[in-house]
Write an enzyme that holds these catalytic residues in place. Structure first.
Site, PDB file in Angstrom:
ATOM      1  N   ARG A 112       0.805  -1.305  -0.063  1.00 30.83           N
ATOM      2  CA  ARG A 112       0.049  -0.168  -0.012  1.00 30.83           C
ATOM      3  C   ARG A 112       0.790   1.140   0.138  1.00 30.83           C
ATOM      4  O   ARG A 112       0.388   2.282   0.776  1.00 30.83           O
ATOM      5  CB  ARG A 112      -1.018   0.040   1.174  1.00 30.83           C
ATOM      6  N   SER A 167     -11.150   1.081   2.616  1.00 31.94           N
ATOM      7  CA  SER A 167     -10.482   0.428   3.779  1.00 31.94           C
ATOM      8  C   SER A 167      -9.539   1.479   4.498  1.00 31.94           C
ATOM      9  O   SER A 167      -9.041   2.224   3.930  1.00 31.94           O
ATOM     10  CB  SER A 167      -9.598  -0.709   3.239  1.00 31.94           C
ATOM     11  N   GLU A 169      -4.648   3.655   6.049  1.00 31.75           N
ATOM     12  CA  GLU A 169      -4.489   3.578   4.623  1.00 31.75           C
ATOM     13  C   GLU A 169      -5.123   4.625   4.014  1.00 31.75           C
ATOM     14  O   GLU A 169      -4.648   5.216   3.035  1.00 31.75           O
ATOM     15  CB  GLU A 169      -5.252   2.325   4.238  1.00 31.75           C
TER      16      GLU A 169
END
Length: 307
Positions: free
Chosen positions: A179, A228, A298
């Protein structure tokens, strides 16, 4: 909340600019959460050359932020000082397949890239069908879903630096990690080339249907959400840690941890950006207290908190 209007000075310094400059433009309508304050300046470049011209003539002292469709972002209530650049689909949204390569502008939706690849009978890009962002965001954070990641398919990315110079980066040069990418954060990505694998169209469409079914049954995709919220810690699922900490359904103001998927925060209708961020930090504290694990955001957060 409003900032000093610096657009006249910018226009005077850039007489050949073709894109649109807006002062104190609300960013809330441009994010999925529908919250947040204004951009001091919102710039929508006419094309890549216009973006390069703007950056070349922009003071190095002014901070620059880039947003796509705002699907993975919290804009804080105090707004964003400096310049926010939004790449419009008209100039940066083209997607086309040639051979095994799919070329896309960074304003193109990830879902659109998957669709073009499927139409060209190219497999390997189906996971993009389940990511509600743009190619630019995918490059910046190595976006992934359903077992696939951007680094699995990227051939090359194109970007413009703060001096207005264009650069190309191979997959290894992007320095992808989970990520995230190691590319200079000041770079603004304008395009990417992905590689697919020729495959039977029925198999590709079936995989895309699986991705979509998973999203619809497991995620609150019809809510005002940011996707998310926390990265999965090594060896753990963030949602399981949040659930075990008793945070499913937890509320702060108008923000709530989704009952359907507790790694999603939602705006129930009246949330402020501060409500959402405070809820996220509360969840992090509770998870740390119950598991000893510190969750990492995130979702990207930009701007100033309300004074």
């Amino acid at each position: 909340m409003s900032f000093p209007d610096i657009t006249p000075a910018l226009k005077a310094a850039m007489p050949e600019l073709r894109g649109r400059l807006l002062a104190n433009e609300s960013l809330a309508p441009l994010t999925w959460f529908r919250v947040g304050g204004p951009a001091q300046v919102l710039f929508t470049p006419a094309d890549a050359d216009d973006l390069a011209y703007f950056l070349k003539h922009l003071s190095a002292d002014l901070p620059v932020y880039v947003i796509g469709v705002g699907s993975n972002m919290i804009v804080r209530d105090g707004g964003v000082p400096g310049v926010v650049i939004r790449l419009a689909p008209r100039a940066f949204g083209e997607v086309k397949a040639e051979g095994e390569i799919v070329a896309a502008g960074t304003a193109a939706l990830d879902k659109r890239v998957a669709e073009v690849a499927a139409s060209a009978n190219l497999a390997g890009l189906e996971f993009l069908f389940g990511i509600p962002g743009t190619v630019g965001g995918a490059l910046r954070m190595n976006a992934g879903a359903n077992g696939g990641e951007t680094r699995d398919i990227l051939v090359e990315a194109t970007a413009i630096d703060r001096q207005g110079e264009t650069h190309r980066f191979t997959n290894p040069e992007m320095k992808f990690t989970y990520r995230a990418s190691g590319a200079d954060p000041s770079l603004i990505f304008t395009g990417a080339r992905f590689r697919g694998t020729p495959s039977a169209p029925e198999a590709i469409r079936a995989r895309m249907a699986e991705v979509q079914a998973h999203r619809e049954t497991a995620q609150p995709i019809r809510e005002k959400t940011g996707g998310s919220t926390f990265k999965n810690p090594p060896g753990h699922s963030a949602w399981k840690l949040v659930d075990a900490a008793g945070c499913r359904g937890l509320k702060v103001g108008g923000a709530q941890v989704s009952e359907m998927h507790c790694n999603f925060l939602i705006n129930t209708g009246s949330a402020s950006a501060d409500d959402i961020e405070t809820l996220g930090e509360t969840v992090r504290e509770r998870v740390k207290a119950t598991s000893g694990i510190e969750l990492q955001w995130e979702i990207k957060r930009i701007g100033l908190k309300a004074s």
